[in-house]
Design a protein around this motif. Sequence first.
Motif, PDB file in Angstrom:
ATOM      1  N   ASN A  27     -14.604  -2.569   1.138  1.00 55.20           N
ATOM      2  CA  ASN A  27     -13.283  -2.252   0.574  1.00 55.20           C
ATOM      3  C   ASN A  27     -12.662  -0.991   1.156  1.00 55.20           C
ATOM      4  O   ASN A  27     -11.673  -0.478   0.636  1.00 55.20           O
ATOM      5  N   LYS A  28     -13.245  -0.454   2.219  1.00 56.62           N
ATOM      6  CA  LYS A  28     -12.658   0.746   2.830  1.00 56.62           C
ATOM      7  C   LYS A  28     -11.316   0.422   3.484  1.00 56.62           C
ATOM      8  O   LYS A  28     -11.133  -0.665   4.046  1.00 56.62           O
ATOM      9  N   VAL A  29     -10.388   1.368   3.383  1.00 53.43           N
ATOM     10  CA  VAL A  29      -9.106   1.190   4.053  1.00 53.43           C
ATOM     11  C   VAL A  29      -9.304   1.551   5.518  1.00 53.43           C
ATOM     12  O   VAL A  29      -9.733   2.663   5.845  1.00 53.43           O
ATOM     13  N   LEU A  30      -8.996   0.606   6.383  1.00 51.86           N
ATOM     14  CA  LEU A  30      -9.228   0.797   7.811  1.00 51.86           C
ATOM     15  C   LEU A  30      -8.054   1.458   8.512  1.00 51.86           C
ATOM     16  O   LEU A  30      -8.215   2.387   9.292  1.00 51.86           O
ATOM     17  N   MET A  31      -6.862   0.961   8.245  1.00 47.36           N
ATOM     18  CA  MET A  31      -5.679   1.431   8.964  1.00 47.36           C
ATOM     19  C   MET A  31      -4.414   0.982   8.251  1.00 47.36           C
ATOM     20  O   MET A  31      -4.461   0.206   7.301  1.00 47.36           O
TER      21      MET A  31
END
Lengths: 130, 130
Positions: A27-31
């Motif tokens: 669930n990490k925000v990549l870009m």
Amino acid sequence: MSGTWLDKVSWNADGLVPVIAQEVGSNKVLMFAWMNREALSLTAETGQAVYWSRSRKRLWHKGEESGHVQKVHAVHLDCDEDVILITVEQVGGIACHTGRHNCFFQKLEQDQWVIDQEVVKNPEDIYHHE
Amino acid sequence: MSGTWLDKVSWNADGLVPVIAQEVGSNKVLMFAWMNREALSLTAETGQAVYWSRSRKRLWHKGEESGHVQKVHAVHLDCDEDVILITVEQVGGIACHTGRHNCFFQKLEQDQWVIDQEVVKNPEDIYHHE
């Protein structure tokens, strides 16, 4: 390009919509980037993220140079219908052009921006130019 | 407002920066909004998310009406220094004005936008107007 689902999106004055890319699983925000109608249509059609590069003024198939494509698992639209969230598998585990997992590696700490994320791979080893 | 860390941000032509709000713990993306210099400064100073409302053309202390404020755990800046990611504790567990946990509740499924998230609380019970 004919999908009526594309008409549901409130495109801005430049015909673009902001897009958040989030990693499936972590669930990490990549870009964060932008899409125009064609980019969003191609993203849905091909299952890989295609953005609109505002600096290069052309479609940008993410990973076209690096091989670090984004395989799309889900596409969501927000309540105001003017923001897109895509959930993706980040091939190579590197979304950022600096060679890091994601683009948000500068953290605010006591009025200073501090880098809190390591480089996974040297960008020179990612982008091969002749 | 005098912090040099604010100068590091590449504000757009309208003096704004796009902001992604992500929930601490779950890592779910709650919402997307904009901040101007004052909003970002106040966010860092008070520890609660303050946005710039483009529609109302004023500072918007998230939760000012609903009580659903966002307690800021971290502020990150991206590689291009023109996007902010804030990690927050969402008080009340509701970030969206529709009464849902987050704003991204419309999912693309076979060329249709399908609602895939339930309303936690009726908006009429959240926003009390006389």
